[in-house]
Design a protein around this motif. Structure first.
Motif, PDB file in Angstrom:
ATOM      1  N   LEU A 108       0.822  -1.246  -0.017  1.00  0.00           N
ATOM      2  CA  LEU A 108      -0.092  -0.011   0.206  1.00  0.00           C
ATOM      3  C   LEU A 108       1.051   1.499  -0.211  1.00  0.00           C
ATOM      4  O   LEU A 108       0.418   2.088  -0.298  1.00  0.00           O
ATOM      5  N   VAL A 109       2.006   1.549   0.367  1.00  0.00           N
ATOM      6  CA  VAL A 109       3.195   2.488   0.779  1.00  0.00           C
ATOM      7  C   VAL A 109       3.282   2.538  -0.830  1.00  0.00           C
ATOM      8  O   VAL A 109       3.548   3.851  -1.337  1.00  0.00           O
ATOM      9  N   LEU A 110       3.216   1.298  -1.795  1.00  0.00           N
ATOM     10  CA  LEU A 110       4.278   1.407  -2.934  1.00  0.00           C
ATOM     11  C   LEU A 110       2.767   2.111  -3.815  1.00  0.00           C
ATOM     12  O   LEU A 110       3.398   2.854  -4.422  1.00  0.00           O
ATOM     13  N   GLU A 111       1.620   1.755  -3.247  1.00  0.00           N
ATOM     14  CA  GLU A 111       0.450   1.879  -4.367  1.00  0.00           C
ATOM     15  C   GLU A 111       0.091   3.434  -4.520  1.00  0.00           C
ATOM     16  O   GLU A 111      -0.385   3.825  -5.225  1.00  0.00           O
ATOM     17  N   ALA A 112       0.250   4.102  -2.938  1.00  0.00           N
ATOM     18  CA  ALA A 112      -0.226   5.248  -2.617  1.00  0.00           C
ATOM     19  C   ALA A 112       1.389   6.257  -3.246  1.00  0.00           C
ATOM     20  O   ALA A 112       1.170   7.405  -3.020  1.00  0.00           O
ATOM     21  N   SER A 113       2.288   6.234  -3.452  1.00  0.00           N
ATOM     22  CA  SER A 113       3.552   6.396  -4.037  1.00  0.00           C
ATOM     23  C   SER A 113       3.856   6.615  -5.583  1.00  0.00           C
ATOM     24  O   SER A 113       3.721   7.680  -6.503  1.00  0.00           O
ATOM     25  N   PHE A 114       3.333   4.847  -6.059  1.00  0.00           N
ATOM     26  CA  PHE A 114       3.605   5.244  -7.201  1.00  0.00           C
ATOM     27  C   PHE A 114       2.154   5.173  -8.718  1.00  0.00           C
ATOM     28  O   PHE A 114       3.011   4.730  -9.995  1.00  0.00           O
ATOM     29  N   GLU A 115       1.202   4.860  -7.552  1.00  0.00           N
ATOM     30  CA  GLU A 115      -0.081   4.806  -9.069  1.00  0.00           C
ATOM     31  C   GLU A 115       0.155   6.100  -9.689  1.00  0.00           C
ATOM     32  O   GLU A 115       0.298   7.052  -8.997  1.00  0.00           O
ATOM     33  N   PRO A 116       0.046   6.796 -10.739  1.00  0.00           N
ATOM     34  CA  PRO A 116       0.194   7.642 -11.731  1.00  0.00           C
ATOM     35  C   PRO A 116      -1.130   8.770 -11.519  1.00  0.00           C
ATOM     36  O   PRO A 116       0.303  10.096 -10.861  1.00  0.00           O
ATOM     37  N   TRP A 117      -1.626   8.523 -10.161  1.00  0.00           N
ATOM     38  CA  TRP A 117      -2.426   9.472  -9.571  1.00  0.00           C
ATOM     39  C   TRP A 117      -2.512  10.250  -8.560  1.00  0.00           C
ATOM     40  O   TRP A 117      -2.279  11.369  -8.724  1.00  0.00           O
ATOM     41  N   PHE A 118      -1.977   9.295  -8.237  1.00  0.00           N
ATOM     42  CA  PHE A 118      -1.201   9.575  -6.748  1.00  0.00           C
ATOM     43  C   PHE A 118       0.588  10.854  -6.949  1.00  0.00           C
ATOM     44  O   PHE A 118       0.555  11.329  -6.819  1.00  0.00           O
ATOM     45  N   PHE A 119       0.507   9.587  -7.864  1.00  0.00           N
ATOM     46  CA  PHE A 119       2.771  10.284  -8.198  1.00  0.00           C
ATOM     47  C   PHE A 119       2.348  11.608  -8.900  1.00  0.00           C
ATOM     48  O   PHE A 119       3.169  12.277  -7.995  1.00  0.00           O
ATOM     49  N   HIS A 120       1.621  11.640 -10.413  1.00  0.00           N
ATOM     50  CA  HIS A 120       1.760  12.858 -10.780  1.00  0.00           C
ATOM     51  C   HIS A 120       1.548  14.288  -9.572  1.00  0.00           C
ATOM     52  O   HIS A 120       1.557  15.702  -9.865  1.00  0.00           O
ATOM     53  N   LEU A 121       0.296  14.191  -8.835  1.00  0.00           N
ATOM     54  CA  LEU A 121      -0.307  14.719  -8.181  1.00  0.00           C
ATOM     55  C   LEU A 121       1.083  15.424  -7.432  1.00  0.00           C
ATOM     56  O   LEU A 121       0.607  16.703  -6.253  1.00  0.00           O
ATOM     57  N   GLY A 122       1.670  14.065  -6.821  1.00  0.00           N
ATOM     58  CA  GLY A 122       2.631  15.001  -5.536  1.00  0.00           C
ATOM     59  C   GLY A 122       3.471  15.406  -6.500  1.00  0.00           C
ATOM     60  O   GLY A 122       4.771  16.181  -5.578  1.00  0.00           O
ATOM     61  N   ARG A 123       3.359  15.549  -8.201  1.00  0.00           N
ATOM     62  CA  ARG A 123       4.929  16.702  -8.045  1.00  0.00           C
ATOM     63  C   ARG A 123       4.305  18.092  -8.688  1.00  0.00           C
ATOM     64  O   ARG A 123       5.087  18.445  -9.510  1.00  0.00           O
TER      65      ARG A 123
END
Length: 501
Positions: free
Chosen positions: A117-132
């Motif tokens: 879940l740590v990886l899912e919430a980091s690297f799924e594109p939806w999460f990843f892009h919003l964090g950048r």
């Protein structure tokens, strides 16, 4: 202990590496967060001279306080750069990943589920892009909601301190991204409904009163809190029947494969343009998660996941375009479904090493092209969308102006906020651009009024410079056009001219 450390380092590096380069440039909304945060940090006022506001007026919109004050805190000791502006959402993304892992552990008591879940919430594109990006304090919204869910999970609703913690987290949410300003009270109602009569008395008051007061403050702010809503509402310029039909057409698209798994958001500010908001590998997990949640619908978290997933897109569907950013309130419910999905899938994978190997190979195949594109191709593809080259061009033009005026043209977009970000005049001035030798042109015939020696900064699509003007330099984006064609392409973003003497 080695694997959790590796996962944690991967999450941190993934959120911070190249933060200023991909996405490229700095979009106007991001620059507004940056300049207002810097102004608050160094002068105690916003760009218009208002001291310590709750919502920040900026070129027809109002920014939420969590985003601006986060930038203000950072610019107290860091320089004002695109990296610094985007850092709050990146840090929120890191925190969200860790909290999602904690929620996975709390719900399943399985370390594998927690790490995944740590990886899912980091690297799924939806999460990843919003964090950048820092178009809004987007990841602070799901972070607040997931923290509240973590506090209440696994009989946490029975403890007053947990309900207090959940209430405090929910009370912060309306001041993060715009979708949370009114969904938070829906979230409170969803929690009360899902936990039934388990939350009562002081615990109920602790959960409800803080977010209720926060929502009341937002409502009291009136148009400040919903400045753009009128422009994007389906009810604007339509009769009631057409508006309802429009919303009903929008709603199912938030669950459709086109948005989630194939094309993503059509706006390059909100999605990379390569693949969907989620990897294809998430499909079986979501399906398993929905099935498991339905079977366990007597449990509060299962009800929250199912009902929340259905309610989250209602507000976004009432706007004229389908937008992944407006549906950011759906992310906590997606995470719960992924917890249930992985809990169901892992026993199947553990039955055979070959299944584990095949699953890992499938993940690598699904994930690698997205990140290669994001690192090398997306910065070129999205350069104009993010107004790349503007800040650099304005800064350089100002440096070489030699006492002459730097002229910016208001074409498709207003470059004023980039100029404020780049040159940082003191906030609150009647003519902040004039104070740093910059003038904004709004019509093509304004170019006829320029003086000899003036510097003109023109974006793609702006009118041509006056006859005889000398090209001084260009800002361009260079890189491969696609993963299948690595020949370097060049996209001219900004041209800077000097008017003939």
């Amino acid at each position: 202990m080695v694997l959790p450390v590796i996962v944690g380092m991967a999450v941190i590096v993934g959120h911070l590496a190249g933060l200023q380069a991909s996405p490229p440039g700095l979009f106007g909304d991001e620059a507004a967060f940056g300049y207002n945060g810097w102004a608050i940090s160094h002068y105690g006022v916003d760009q218009y001279g208002v001291p310590w506001p709750l919502f920040f007026r900026s070129f027809g919109d109002y920014k939420g306080p969590v985003g601006v004050y986060s930038v203000a805190l950072l610019t107290a000791f860091l320089p004002l750069t695109p990296f610094t502006v985007r850092l709050p959402n990146a840090l929120a993304g890191i925190a969200l990943a860790m909290v999602a892992g904690a929620l996975g552990w709390r719900l399943t008591r399985c370390r594998a589920v927690a790490l995944i879940l740590v990886l899912e919430a980091s690297f799924e594109p939806w999460f990843f892009h919003l964090g950048r990006t820092m178009l809004e304090a987007d990841l602070f919204t799901p972070l607040c909601y997931v923290l509240a869910l973590l506090a209440l999970a696994e009989k946490g609703e029975r403890r007053l301190r947990n309900c207090v913690a959940a209430g405090i987290c929910l009370s912060v949410a309306p001041f993060t991204a715009q979708p949370a300003r009114f969904f938070t009270i829906v979230m409170v109602g969803l929690l009360i409904l899902s936990f039934g009569g388990r939350i009562r008395g002081r615990r109920l008051a602790a959960l409800v009163i803080p977010p209720g007061l926060a929502t009341a403050i937002v409502v009291a702010a009136g148009g400040v809190a919903v400045a753009r809503l009128g422009a994007v509402s389906v009810f604007s310029g339509r009769n009631l029947l057409d508006s309802v039909l429009f919303a009903l057409t929008n709603y199912p698209q938030y669950f459709g494969p086109r948005l989630l798994f194939i094309n993503g958001d059509g706006n390059l500010l909100l999605s990379s343009g390569f693949g969907g908001l989620l990897f294809l590998t998430a499909i079986p997990l979501i399906v398993l998660g929905v099935i498991a949640a339905y079977r366990r619908r007597g449990e509060p978290m299962a009800r929250i996941a199912l009902l929340g997933s259905l309610l989250a897109p209602v507000g976004p569907a009432l706007t004229t375009t389908v937008s992944s950013r407006r549906d950011v309130v759906a992310l906590p419910f997606l995470l719960i479904l992924l917890v249930f999905g992985w809990e169901a899938l892992l026993p199947v994978l553990h039955a055979s090493r070959w299944r584990v190997a095949a699953a890992l190979a499938l993940v690598v195949i699904a994930v690698s092209p997205y990140y290669l594109d994001y690192a090398f191709v997306y910065p070129v593809r999205a350069a104009r969308a993010f107004e790349a080259g503007q800040i650099e061009s304005i800064t350089r033009a100002h440096d070489i102006a030699g006492g002459h005026t730097v002229l910016l043209f208001y074409g498709a977009r207003d470059p004023s906020i980039q100029a404020l970000f780049a040159l940082r005049p003191p906030p609150g001035l009647a003519d902040p651009l004039g104070a740093v030798g910059v003038r904004l042109l709004t019509r093509a015939d304004d170019l006829a009024t320029v003086q000899a020696g003036d510097i003109i900064v023109l974006q793609a699509g702006d009118p041509p410079p006056p006859a005889g003007a000398t090209l001084l330099f260009e800002e361009s984006a260079r890189g491969p056009g696609s993963l299948l064609d690595w020949r370097e392409s060049t996209t001219v973003l900004v041209r800077v001219y000097r008017v003939a003497e």
